[in-house]
Design a protein around this motif. Structure first.
Motif, PDB file in Angstrom:
ATOM      1  N   ALA A 313       0.580  24.896  39.222  1.00 39.62           N
ATOM      2  CA  ALA A 313       1.851  24.485  39.825  1.00 39.62           C
ATOM      3  C   ALA A 313       3.057  25.146  39.172  1.00 39.62           C
ATOM      4  N   GLN A 314       2.907  25.650  37.942  1.00 38.27           N
ATOM      5  CA  GLN A 314       4.044  26.208  37.221  1.00 38.27           C
ATOM      6  C   GLN A 314       4.489  27.549  37.819  1.00 38.27           C
ATOM      7  N   LYS A 315       5.768  27.736  37.938  1.00 39.88           N
ATOM      8  CA  LYS A 315       6.317  28.978  38.457  1.00 39.88           C
ATOM      9  C   LYS A 315       6.123  30.101  37.447  1.00 39.88           C
ATOM     10  N   GLU A 321       0.089  28.009  43.028  1.00 41.11           N
ATOM     11  CA  GLU A 321      -0.067  27.454  44.368  1.00 41.11           C
ATOM     12  C   GLU A 321       1.201  26.660  44.725  1.00 41.11           C
ATOM     13  N   PRO A 322       2.074  27.220  45.574  1.00 45.27           N
ATOM     14  CA  PRO A 322       3.306  26.518  45.931  1.00 45.27           C
ATOM     15  C   PRO A 322       3.057  25.150  46.580  1.00 45.27           C
ATOM     16  N   LYS A 332      -7.164  19.634  40.949  1.00 40.72           N
ATOM     17  CA  LYS A 332      -8.286  20.555  41.113  1.00 40.72           C
ATOM     18  C   LYS A 332      -8.472  20.872  42.592  1.00 40.72           C
ATOM     19  N   TYR A 333      -8.865  22.126  42.824  1.00 32.95           N
ATOM     20  CA  TYR A 333      -9.194  22.525  44.183  1.00 32.95           C
ATOM     21  C   TYR A 333     -10.532  21.908  44.605  1.00 32.95           C
ATOM     22  N   TYR A 362      -3.285  29.329  52.267  1.00 29.00           N
ATOM     23  CA  TYR A 362      -2.728  29.002  50.959  1.00 29.00           C
ATOM     24  C   TYR A 362      -2.454  30.295  50.197  1.00 29.00           C
ATOM     25  N   ALA A 363      -1.905  30.164  48.998  1.00 32.53           N
ATOM     26  CA  ALA A 363      -1.529  31.342  48.217  1.00 32.53           C
ATOM     27  C   ALA A 363      -2.746  32.167  47.831  1.00 32.53           C
TER      28      ALA A 363
END
Length: 442
Positions: A313-315, A321-322, A332-333, A362-363
């Motif tokens: 989640a961190q930029k 993953e936005p 977790k995915y 997704y990204a």
């Protein structure tokens, strides 16, 4: 007058003789009865008379005297009736199974026809939009008639020529061997490429020249984006060029490219499986072919090294993953195949083609592909042979033991580290040998 009447002497048999006569008569009667009267015969005659009277009312078959035989004769029709009922039941069950199997076969056939119809409609719609290029013969290069085993698309970038050459020099057949592989084994291998953000620029011209030399590209480029008369003539001569839609190359466009790739290949080739491979992965084609052959008759399979990594989640961090919030608090995915190499069956590729306009991306492309199959009746096959490491003791030791890996790469680099330099070394240590694919039966 006073004289008394004279008395008569007593007459008849004395009482004692009468008693004696009765006793003698009794014993004589017993003697006669015992000699001339058999109670068993009398009982049998009486029983026979009773049976005769019953038969007059309810006629029945005369049975043998042996009780066991009579019982067996009586139960025999009952047993035969039960056997007949049992056989009839089994026959009906067999018919029911056959009917169910027929209906299932028809259902699968109808489903297959529906998918083919949907794919044809999708292809026609895009054809009308002008997204298909024209081949040398002037016909649209769509749905080649001959069925093949699998199509392997090596996802590459415009600037990755060194990586492509390292693959051409190791595990990927070239020239006539590549054509022979398609003809004899039903295996098609192509580098998958789009176009640059400046169509017709230096990068696109370099790809065209490389294609002219090797004939091993699958182009995701529309003809009207090319510029110049020479390029248009070149496109008309390119027999392996197929364009599903215009794809602009870029790292953050991998999910889109993956979707376009599967849509293109399922429309172009009728295959059992469609594979996606990165251009920094070493592949043993014989092992991969044998692996896929074991699942050839399964309609909905998704094969790869299944994982469930953390959602970043961190930029500013790679693989961010936005839309991380959609994956809940677990961070977790869901289970999906790692993106270096995976395979899907034709039905799943057709599903992507038909629904490509509404499938969310997704990204990360491997996460996107896994998300498209959630809610579908898909068999996830976790095959660890497709994700061996290149450092000992992984792929090298397995190769020495005769248990070669299907694919090898370095997890730390999400591929072989410095693959354009190290691919030959990995091939020498972990390769199955150039003859393996030709000796593999499937």
């Amino acid at each position: 007058m006073g004289l008394s009447r004279p008395q008569k002497p007593p007459s008849g048999v004395p009482t004692r003789w009468v008693s004696l006569f009765c006793i003698v008569s009794f014993f004589l009667g017993v003697l006669v009865v015992n000699r001339f009267w058999d109670p068993v015969e009398v009982e049998e005659e009486a029983s026979s008379a009773r049976k005769h009277r019953r038969n007059e009312v309810h006629p029945m078959v005369i049975c043998d005297k042996d009780v066991s035989v009579r019982t067996g004769n009586i139960l025999s029709p009952v047993s035969q009736t039960r056997d007949v009922i049992k056989m009839s039941k089994m026959h009906l069950e067999l018919k029911a199974v056959r009917i169910i199997h027929t209906f299932r076969t028809l259902d699968k056939t109808i489903s297959s026809l529906e998918r083919q119809l949907a794919a044809a409609r999708a292809a026609k719609a895009d054809t009308e939009e002008g997204s298909l290029m024209v081949t040398k013969s002037g016909t649209k290069d769509l749905n080649e008639s001959r069925r093949v085993f699998f199509v392997m698309g090596i996802i590459t970038a415009l600037r990755n020529r060194k990586r492509r050459n390292s693959i051409r020099e190791t595990w990927m057949p070239q020239g006539e061997e590549l054509k022979r592989l398609q003809k004899e084994k039903g295996i098609i291998i192509r580098f998958v490429i789009g176009h640059s953000s400046t169509p017709g620029g230096a990068l696109d011209r370099a790809i065209n020249a490389e294609e002219e030399q090797h004939k091993d590209f699958l182009h995701l480029v529309c003809s009207h984006f090319q510029s110049g008369p020479d390029l248009e003539i070149h496109n008309l001569r390119r027999t392996e060029c197929f364009v599903w839609q215009n794809h602009i190359e870029g790292y953050h466009e991998l999910s889109t490219k993956t979707q376009v790739y599967f849509s293109a290949v399922v429309a172009k080739w009728d295959a059992d499986f469609y594979l996606k491979v990165d251009d920094d992965v070493h592949v043993n084609l014989g092992v991969v072919s044998s692996t896929l052959a074991r699942h050839r008759h399964k309609p909905h399979v998704y094969i790869g090294c299944m994982k469930s990594g953390p959602v970043v989640a961190q930029k500013g961090i790679k693989y961010r993953e936005p839309e991380y919030w959609k994956f809940g608090e677990g961070n977790k995915y869901f289970r999906h195949a790692t993106g270096q190499i995976y395979a899907i069956s034709k039905d799943l590729a057709t599903y992507i083609l038909v629904n490509r306009h509404i499938l969310h991306r997704y990204a990360n492309e491997d996460v996107s592909l896994g998300s498209w199959f959630i809610g579908l009746d898909v068999e996830h096959i976790d095959h660890r042979s497709l994700c061996c490491g290149t450092a000992p003791p992984d792929c090298e030791w397995k190769a020495k033991s005769g248990n070669h890996c299907g694919a090898s790469f370095d997890w730390s680099c999400s591929g072989i580290c410095k693959s354009s330099v190290r691919m030959k070394e990995v091939h020498q240590r972990c390769g199955e040998g150039d003859q393996a694919i030709w000796d593999t039966g499937f």
